[in-house]
Scaffold this motif. Structure first.
Motif, PDB file in Angstrom:
ATOM      1  N   VAL A 159       2.623 -16.706  -6.213  1.00 12.98           N
ATOM      2  CA  VAL A 159       3.866 -17.443  -6.490  1.00 12.98           C
ATOM      3  C   VAL A 159       4.754 -17.282  -5.268  1.00 12.98           C
ATOM      4  O   VAL A 159       5.094 -16.157  -4.901  1.00 12.98           O
ATOM      5  CB  VAL A 159       4.607 -16.873  -7.728  1.00 12.98           C
ATOM      6  N   ILE A 167       8.689 -17.962   4.934  1.00  9.39           N
ATOM      7  CA  ILE A 167       8.952 -17.433   3.581  1.00  9.39           C
ATOM      8  C   ILE A 167      10.052 -16.373   3.588  1.00  9.39           C
ATOM      9  O   ILE A 167      10.619 -16.071   2.546  1.00  9.39           O
ATOM     10  CB  ILE A 167       7.681 -16.865   2.903  1.00  9.39           C
ATOM     11  N   LEU A 191      15.012 -13.842   1.373  1.00 13.88           N
ATOM     12  CA  LEU A 191      14.601 -15.245   1.395  1.00 13.88           C
ATOM     13  C   LEU A 191      15.486 -15.998   2.398  1.00 13.88           C
ATOM     14  O   LEU A 191      16.677 -15.701   2.508  1.00 13.88           O
ATOM     15  CB  LEU A 191      14.772 -15.873   0.006  1.00 13.88           C
ATOM     16  N   GLY A 215       4.750  -6.259  -2.291  1.00 17.31           N
ATOM     17  CA  GLY A 215       4.797  -5.272  -1.220  1.00 17.31           C
ATOM     18  C   GLY A 215       6.109  -4.504  -1.265  1.00 17.31           C
ATOM     19  O   GLY A 215       7.100  -4.955  -1.851  1.00 17.31           O
ATOM     20  N   ARG A 232       8.341  -4.033   0.972  1.00 20.76           N
ATOM     21  CA  ARG A 232       9.517  -4.694   1.559  1.00 20.76           C
ATOM     22  C   ARG A 232      10.102  -5.725   0.596  1.00 20.76           C
ATOM     23  O   ARG A 232      11.316  -5.862   0.483  1.00 20.76           O
ATOM     24  CB  ARG A 232       9.152  -5.371   2.880  1.00 20.76           C
ATOM     25  N   THR A 233       9.233  -6.446  -0.085  1.00 14.75           N
ATOM     26  CA  THR A 233       9.731  -7.423  -1.061  1.00 14.75           C
ATOM     27  C   THR A 233      10.452  -6.704  -2.188  1.00 14.75           C
ATOM     28  O   THR A 233      11.529  -7.126  -2.624  1.00 14.75           O
ATOM     29  CB  THR A 233       8.556  -8.283  -1.579  1.00 14.75           C
ATOM     30  N   SER A 245       2.599   0.341  -1.596  1.00 15.52           N
ATOM     31  CA  SER A 245       3.033   1.001  -0.356  1.00 15.52           C
ATOM     32  C   SER A 245       1.942   1.996   0.022  1.00 15.52           C
ATOM     33  O   SER A 245       1.280   2.556  -0.853  1.00 15.52           O
ATOM     34  CB  SER A 245       4.355   1.730  -0.597  1.00 15.52           C
ATOM     35  N   ASP A 303      -3.046   1.398  -2.977  1.00 17.23           N
ATOM     36  CA  ASP A 303      -4.039   0.455  -2.479  1.00 17.23           C
ATOM     37  C   ASP A 303      -4.402  -0.529  -3.587  1.00 17.23           C
ATOM     38  O   ASP A 303      -4.121  -0.296  -4.773  1.00 17.23           O
ATOM     39  CB  ASP A 303      -5.278   1.169  -1.924  1.00 17.23           C
ATOM     40  N   GLY A 350       4.143 -11.614  -3.152  1.00 20.83           N
ATOM     41  CA  GLY A 350       4.393 -11.452  -1.725  1.00 20.83           C
ATOM     42  C   GLY A 350       4.788 -10.034  -1.369  1.00 20.83           C
ATOM     43  O   GLY A 350       4.697  -9.129  -2.195  1.00 20.83           O
ATOM     44  N   ILE A 363       0.934  -8.869   1.382  1.00 21.94           N
ATOM     45  CA  ILE A 363       0.283  -8.748   0.068  1.00 21.94           C
ATOM     46  C   ILE A 363      -0.470 -10.038  -0.251  1.00 21.94           C
ATOM     47  O   ILE A 363      -1.544 -10.010  -0.870  1.00 21.94           O
ATOM     48  CB  ILE A 363       1.326  -8.375  -1.011  1.00 21.94           C
ATOM     49  N   LEU A 385      -3.648  -9.562   1.478  1.00 22.75           N
ATOM     50  CA  LEU A 385      -4.507  -8.581   0.790  1.00 22.75           C
ATOM     51  C   LEU A 385      -5.292  -9.215  -0.371  1.00 22.75           C
ATOM     52  O   LEU A 385      -6.416  -8.832  -0.655  1.00 22.75           O
ATOM     53  CB  LEU A 385      -3.602  -7.454   0.277  1.00 22.75           C
ATOM     54  N   THR A 397       9.146 -14.514   8.854  1.00 26.01           N
ATOM     55  CA  THR A 397       7.907 -14.215   8.131  1.00 26.01           C
ATOM     56  C   THR A 397       7.347 -15.527   7.601  1.00 26.01           C
ATOM     57  O   THR A 397       8.069 -16.277   6.932  1.00 26.01           O
ATOM     58  CB  THR A 397       8.194 -13.264   6.942  1.00 26.01           C
TER      59      THR A 397
HETATM   60  N1  NAP Z   1       9.483 -17.099   0.001  1.00 26.51           N
HETATM   61  C1  NAP Z   1       8.832 -16.325  -0.828  1.00 26.51           C
HETATM   62  O1  NAP Z   1       8.281 -16.795  -1.824  1.00 26.51           O
HETATM   63  C2  NAP Z   1       8.748 -14.850  -0.574  1.00 26.51           C
HETATM   64  C3  NAP Z   1       8.006 -14.028  -1.424  1.00 26.51           C
HETATM   65  C4  NAP Z   1       7.963 -12.659  -1.159  1.00 26.51           C
HETATM   66  C5  NAP Z   1       8.610 -12.143  -0.049  1.00 26.51           C
HETATM   67  N2  NAP Z   1       9.309 -12.973   0.753  1.00 26.51           N
HETATM   68  C6  NAP Z   1       9.973 -12.449   1.964  1.00 26.51           C
HETATM   69  O2  NAP Z   1       8.976 -11.921   2.820  1.00 26.51           O
HETATM   70  C7  NAP Z   1       9.505 -10.800   3.537  1.00 26.51           C
HETATM   71  C8  NAP Z   1       8.707  -9.553   3.221  1.00 26.51           C
HETATM   72  O3  NAP Z   1       7.347  -9.773   3.494  1.00 26.51           O
HETATM   73  P1  NAP Z   1       6.497  -8.766   4.389  1.00 26.51           P
HETATM   74  O4  NAP Z   1       5.141  -9.361   4.582  1.00 26.51           O
HETATM   75  O5  NAP Z   1       7.304  -8.402   5.579  1.00 26.51           O
HETATM   76  O6  NAP Z   1       6.468  -7.436   3.497  1.00 26.51           O
HETATM   77  P2  NAP Z   1       5.764  -7.102   2.080  1.00 26.51           P
HETATM   78  O7  NAP Z   1       4.404  -7.706   2.040  1.00 26.51           O
HETATM   79  O8  NAP Z   1       6.711  -7.410   0.979  1.00 26.51           O
HETATM   80  O9  NAP Z   1       5.675  -5.507   2.165  1.00 26.51           O
HETATM   81  C9  NAP Z   1       4.985  -4.907   3.216  1.00 26.51           C
HETATM   82  C10 NAP Z   1       4.644  -3.479   2.842  1.00 26.51           C
HETATM   83  O10 NAP Z   1       3.683  -3.450   1.785  1.00 26.51           O
HETATM   84  C11 NAP Z   1       2.858  -2.308   1.941  1.00 26.51           C
HETATM   85  N3  NAP Z   1       1.468  -2.725   2.161  1.00 26.51           N
HETATM   86  C12 NAP Z   1       1.024  -3.833   2.773  1.00 26.51           C
HETATM   87  N4  NAP Z   1      -0.328  -3.871   2.799  1.00 26.51           N
HETATM   88  C13 NAP Z   1      -0.742  -2.743   2.172  1.00 26.51           C
HETATM   89  C14 NAP Z   1      -2.019  -2.206   1.868  1.00 26.51           C
HETATM   90  N5  NAP Z   1      -3.143  -2.834   2.240  1.00 26.51           N
HETATM   91  N6  NAP Z   1      -2.078  -1.032   1.221  1.00 26.51           N
HETATM   92  C15 NAP Z   1      -0.964  -0.371   0.851  1.00 26.51           C
HETATM   93  N7  NAP Z   1       0.284  -0.836   1.109  1.00 26.51           N
HETATM   94  C16 NAP Z   1       0.396  -2.007   1.759  1.00 26.51           C
HETATM   95  C17 NAP Z   1       3.383  -1.550   3.156  1.00 26.51           C
HETATM   96  O11 NAP Z   1       4.392  -0.670   2.664  1.00 26.51           O
HETATM   97  P3  NAP Z   1       4.735   0.729   3.410  1.00 26.51           P
HETATM   98  O12 NAP Z   1       5.291   0.345   4.741  1.00 26.51           O
HETATM   99  O13 NAP Z   1       5.747   1.369   2.503  1.00 26.51           O
HETATM  100  O14 NAP Z   1       3.430   1.482   3.478  1.00 26.51           O
HETATM  101  C18 NAP Z   1       4.017  -2.681   3.964  1.00 26.51           C
HETATM  102  O15 NAP Z   1       4.977  -2.244   4.903  1.00 26.51           O
HETATM  103  C19 NAP Z   1      10.959 -10.680   3.088  1.00 26.51           C
HETATM  104  O16 NAP Z   1      11.779 -11.419   3.978  1.00 26.51           O
HETATM  105  C20 NAP Z   1      10.926 -11.319   1.716  1.00 26.51           C
HETATM  106  O17 NAP Z   1      12.204 -11.791   1.295  1.00 26.51           O
HETATM  107  C21 NAP Z   1       9.382 -14.297   0.516  1.00 26.51           C
END
Ligand code: NAP
Length: 168
Positions: free
Chosen positions: A5, A14, A20, A43, A45-46, A64, A80, A98, A102, A105, A126
């Protein structure tokens, strides 16, 4: 079901500065309708972009690598992907929300895509991952209603993985 989603702009942005890139309440409403009473997986960060912690009336699962990361109850932390099914039944509606890492993944696991395409360009840092749309069938498309609070044109689209669509 494992669904993605998300909302993306015309450049597939995104996210911007941890949040956002836009404010589009009608998309938030759709997000709520799709995810309420289901499991959301996100994830770290989200998760941190939510001002009040876990979203209500949904099972919140945060990913995380940090085993000591503290999530607010009733959210659940996993380290994981493999740990997901310790908490969620395979029959559950799992909504991957997201962010980019994620979506990456779960790219090979996803069977349903719920995307809001916003036909406008925003500042972003992003982008959505590349998805092979040839493997999916568009099953629903709905133009979004524009008004004062929702000033950008947008479309809600739903796709199902072809192997899951019955061919008669
Ligand atoms: N437009 C949309 O629909 C939408 C949806 C969602 C998010 N967003 C935006 O996207 C941005 C965030 O996205 P992002 O890609 O930077 O971050 P993210 O995917 O939300 O989070 C990244 C974190 O997830 C953990 N992670 C990732 N892969 C992993 C794995 N294989 N195993 C264990 N942990 C894992 C790590 O946490 P740790 O560093 O703690 O280990 C990593 O730093 C924000 O700006 C948010 O507002 C937009």
């Amino acid at each position: 079901m494992i669904a993605f989603v998300w909302a993306e702009d015309s450049q597939r942005n995104i996210g911007y500065q941890g949040d956002l890139p836009w404010y589009l309440p009608n998309d938030m409403k759709r997000f709520k309708e799709l995810t309420t009473n289901n499991t959301i997986v996100m994830g770290r960060r989200t998760y941190e972009s939510f001002p009040n912690g876990p979203l209500p009336n949904r099972q919140n699962i945060v990913i995380s690598r940090n085993k000591n990361y503290q999530v607010k109850s009733p959210a659940i932390l996993i380290n994981d992907k493999g740990a997901l099914f310790e908490y969620v039944s395979k029959q559950a509606n799992i909504m991957i929300i997201g962010g980019k890492t994620i979506f990456q993944l779960f790219k090979d696991d996803v069977d349903t895509l719920y995307v809001t395409k916003i036909h406008h360009e925003f500042s972003g840092d992003t982008k959505m991952i590349d998805l092979d749309y040839r493997k999916f069938k568009l099953t629903e498309k709905k133009e979004g209603t524009m008004d004062e609070k929702n000033p950008y044109p947008y479309t809600f689209e739903t796709y199902h993985r072809l192997s899951n669509v019955e061919v008669n």
